[in-house]
Design a protein around this motif. Sequence first.
Motif, PDB file in Angstrom:
ATOM      1  N   HIS A 186      -0.758   7.016   6.508  1.00 16.13           N
ATOM      2  CA  HIS A 186      -0.312   8.251   7.070  1.00 16.13           C
ATOM      3  C   HIS A 186       1.207   8.095   7.774  1.00 16.13           C
ATOM      4  O   HIS A 186       1.121   7.539   8.714  1.00 16.13           O
ATOM      5  N   VAL A 187       2.044   8.497   6.952  1.00 16.98           N
ATOM      6  CA  VAL A 187       3.434   8.423   7.578  1.00 16.98           C
ATOM      7  C   VAL A 187       4.173  10.023   7.345  1.00 16.98           C
ATOM      8  O   VAL A 187       4.565  10.303   6.469  1.00 16.98           O
ATOM      9  N   ALA A 188       4.094  10.476   8.739  1.00 13.54           N
ATOM     10  CA  ALA A 188       4.558  12.070   8.601  1.00 13.54           C
ATOM     11  C   ALA A 188       6.070  12.300   8.222  1.00 13.54           C
ATOM     12  O   ALA A 188       5.979  13.227   7.565  1.00 13.54           O
ATOM     13  N   ASP A 189       6.756  11.198   8.233  1.00 13.13           N
ATOM     14  CA  ASP A 189       8.235  11.434   7.867  1.00 13.13           C
ATOM     15  C   ASP A 189       8.349  11.264   6.472  1.00 13.13           C
ATOM     16  O   ASP A 189       9.394  11.778   6.073  1.00 13.13           O
ATOM     17  N   ARG A 190       7.290  10.847   5.839  1.00 20.83           N
ATOM     18  CA  ARG A 190       7.540  10.810   4.184  1.00 20.83           C
ATOM     19  C   ARG A 190       7.205  11.826   3.694  1.00 20.83           C
ATOM     20  O   ARG A 190       6.013  12.108   3.064  1.00 20.83           O
ATOM     21  N   LYS A 191       7.961  13.176   3.911  1.00 20.95           N
ATOM     22  CA  LYS A 191       7.661  14.649   3.295  1.00 20.95           C
ATOM     23  C   LYS A 191       8.084  14.630   1.861  1.00 20.95           C
ATOM     24  O   LYS A 191       9.062  14.515   1.520  1.00 20.95           O
ATOM     25  N   GLY A 192       7.351  15.103   1.033  1.00 24.73           N
ATOM     26  CA  GLY A 192       7.627  15.123  -0.397  1.00 24.73           C
ATOM     27  C   GLY A 192       8.013  13.993  -1.241  1.00 24.73           C
ATOM     28  O   GLY A 192       8.142  14.461  -2.455  1.00 24.73           O
ATOM     29  N   TYR A 193       7.683  12.878  -0.723  1.00 23.03           N
ATOM     30  CA  TYR A 193       7.926  11.741  -1.639  1.00 23.03           C
ATOM     31  C   TYR A 193       6.792  10.620  -1.054  1.00 23.03           C
ATOM     32  O   TYR A 193       6.528  10.618   0.065  1.00 23.03           O
ATOM     33  N   LEU A 194       6.658   9.802  -2.201  1.00 26.60           N
ATOM     34  CA  LEU A 194       5.500   8.648  -1.793  1.00 26.60           C
ATOM     35  C   LEU A 194       6.529   7.456  -1.465  1.00 26.60           C
ATOM     36  O   LEU A 194       7.417   7.004  -2.420  1.00 26.60           O
ATOM     37  N   HIS A 210       0.850  -1.155  -0.123  1.00 21.71           N
ATOM     38  CA  HIS A 210      -0.146   0.027  -0.024  1.00 21.71           C
ATOM     39  C   HIS A 210       0.963   1.206   0.053  1.00 21.71           C
ATOM     40  O   HIS A 210       2.327   1.195   0.332  1.00 21.71           O
ATOM     41  N   ALA A 211       0.170   2.352  -0.480  1.00 24.27           N
ATOM     42  CA  ALA A 211       0.880   3.611  -0.485  1.00 24.27           C
ATOM     43  C   ALA A 211       0.976   4.245   1.025  1.00 24.27           C
ATOM     44  O   ALA A 211       0.047   4.179   1.657  1.00 24.27           O
ATOM     45  N   GLU A 212       2.131   5.118   1.167  1.00 21.54           N
ATOM     46  CA  GLU A 212       2.195   5.803   2.373  1.00 21.54           C
ATOM     47  C   GLU A 212       3.065   7.178   2.072  1.00 21.54           C
ATOM     48  O   GLU A 212       3.902   6.967   1.097  1.00 21.54           O
ATOM     49  N   SER A 213       2.635   8.309   2.681  1.00 20.77           N
ATOM     50  CA  SER A 213       3.097   9.547   2.862  1.00 20.77           C
ATOM     51  C   SER A 213       2.506  10.229   3.883  1.00 20.77           C
ATOM     52  O   SER A 213       1.669   9.894   4.484  1.00 20.77           O
ATOM     53  N   GLU A 214       2.790  11.525   3.910  1.00 18.42           N
ATOM     54  CA  GLU A 214       2.428  12.298   4.602  1.00 18.42           C
ATOM     55  C   GLU A 214       0.961  12.801   4.255  1.00 18.42           C
ATOM     56  O   GLU A 214       0.191  13.514   4.896  1.00 18.42           O
ATOM     57  N   HIS A 215       0.634  12.627   3.037  1.00 18.24           N
ATOM     58  CA  HIS A 215      -0.769  13.112   2.554  1.00 18.24           C
ATOM     59  C   HIS A 215      -1.702  11.965   2.473  1.00 18.24           C
ATOM     60  O   HIS A 215      -2.951  12.123   2.054  1.00 18.24           O
ATOM     61  N   TYR A 216      -1.562  10.707   2.960  1.00 22.69           N
ATOM     62  CA  TYR A 216      -2.324   9.604   2.806  1.00 22.69           C
ATOM     63  C   TYR A 216      -3.149   9.208   4.001  1.00 22.69           C
ATOM     64  O   TYR A 216      -2.506   9.777   5.111  1.00 22.69           O
TER      65      TYR A 216
END
Length: 708
Positions: free
Chosen positions: A306-314, A282-288
């Motif tokens: 939702h992974v806050a540390d993944r800023k700016g990239y998926l 599954h996808a994870e980033s600050e935007h999911y």
Amino acid sequence: MLPVIAHAEPRLQAVMKRLEAGEPITLATLGGSITTGYAAQPPREKGWAALLAKSLGPKVKLINAGVSGTDSAAGVQRLQSQVLDKSPDLVIVEFGVNDQWLDPGVRGSSYEAILRKLLAAKKPPAVVVLGLTQQGNQARDAVEIQLKLAAHYGLTALDFGRWMQARVETGQDRWASLYDEPVHPNGMGHQRIALALAETLRAAARTPAVAAAPVPEPLHGRAHEFTRLLTGDTLKPYQVRGFERGGEVHPEWTGQQPGWVSKANDAEARFLVYGSEVAVFHAESEHYRNLEARVDDGPWVTLQGHVADRKGYLGWHYKVVGRDLEPTAHLLQVRVKRDEWAGSGRPASLLAVMSAGILPPALRASDFVRESPTNRPGLIPANDPQLRWVGRVGAGPLPSSKLMAWSGSELRARFTGRDLALEFSSTHWGTSHFTVEIDGRVNPLAVPGKDHTVWRLREPLADGEHTLRLVKRTEGSMAEASLHGLRLAEGGKLLAPPPARPLTLAFYGDSITAGACNGDVADDQYDDLYPHDGTRAYGAVAAARLGADYVGIAISGIGITATWHDLLMPDVWNRVAPRKDAAVAPADVRAPDVVLLNLGQNDHGFPASKGQPIAADFGPRYLAFVRQLRGRHPQAKIVLLMGGMSAPREQPAIPQAVERAVQTLRGEGDAKVWSYRFAAFAWAHPRIDVHAQMADELTRFLKDEVLK
């Protein structure tokens, strides 16, 4: 001396000799973002893989199968298409960093599977293990596993962390020069990795040759050698609400297609999956936002989108949802999690479902060990009054034994003690597959035909009371078995059985009702009956949902007017086994409350296979058989079913006969007759996903119309 593990692996030496002779070779690199060249500029030209290929000479063709954010569990799934199909001569495997974030219960098995699949290839390449860590040579958990596996398989391996640390300690390098952030090496870091690999390959080439050894037994099992990837068009839910096709795809995964995405709070999707381990990619980033999933009726597992540390990239993550499952078909349910992100408008996305442990018969483990039959005392006979029998069970070869022919035949018991053994015999040719459920834990058991066998639990049970359910899965025309009895631990006692359920449903039918092929992975097959499970057919599932006892009288290929073998249902419907020479079953100890009949598929299918129409007298003979059922079950409610496969759609005579039978019987004053036609169906034998939908339909119908 370099801190390099360099075994004299013959395939690697052969590749290096070809290079020295100026011959062309194909080098494949398999790994995560470091293998793609991330943080080197430009990555595909200045990453370690490209630099190594260049240093080895102009005759090296590079296949870079690095995919950012993937670990060895995902690597197994793409190994064939992205590496093996390219026929490489040399493969370098790098997952030391990403496997550090992989589930610890997976990383050994998945990485080992990559090595074993490479070594078992039709043309096995030379394999080198590249053990990378993060800046400062930490953490090393995953790398230590990988280096141990390299040694186990006699492969050349580079422990880059040790190689680099040796240079740091002698003042040749600084860790800080190789990394601009903790995870990904920069351009200089990629240069050092390429340098270390080149030194490792040349050192291996100079080592005296040794004879190739056979592939040893695995250290972490073989589950990840047998995988299945559902993605793109193959990731098709059998039920979906609120999800739609879409979401970002992995830009580096060749051929990757969109998965499923939703912003709805109540979105849900269900998939048919296989294996002993099921994971969602599954996808994870600050935007999911987050998903949650479960396999069958297992616990819900959060998929952290939702992974806050993944800023700016998926990023993407392999999350195990079900493990230590029976290696067969399962149902996966995925839904958007209701948490602090509910209503946020953020998407939740899954890209793929990855399964492992779709094991061939020879590798299926059992919780039971076979023992030689003995005449020692202590056998609790199968006819002991404290054993509760459910379904149609006949007399076995001994006065105290019980014949279990029909699928769904069940024994229930309660006992004390830490040991359990079951004694069977069979004069039939087929293997009978059973579910042995002890305290809720399912233990599959295969009992061979034409044999007398005893099966004892491998591991002792806990102290105290235990509940037992022994349920036959295999349909009666394929296998029969007789239970002689069971043995308990010394001092163990048989207790009063579990209470009877308040309702009994009896089903008469063909292969659909028997659950034939319902767990098959690909085409319908009858060579391996393990995945054919009558306990997961629609009737058994509906009975369980209603808290009812299940009686199954079902035979593949059978009909009322036509058959694929020598039996018609009117010949054997009332017998203790699907044989004309079997005894007629005595009156039911507990009369069924509802009798359900689902026939007609073979009455149409068999003559249609020969270009012939359904029998002209199908309707009258169908009605006559329903009258026979009414004669045996005078007080039961009768439901005449249609469907699960295509016959009612293709042959109008079937629904016409069913409806005419209902009208005739009701016209004669029999008010306890209904009909129901399933919406769910399959062109081939339905799998457990279609059976689950049929059970949903039937449960609603029985509650709303029949049992009210």
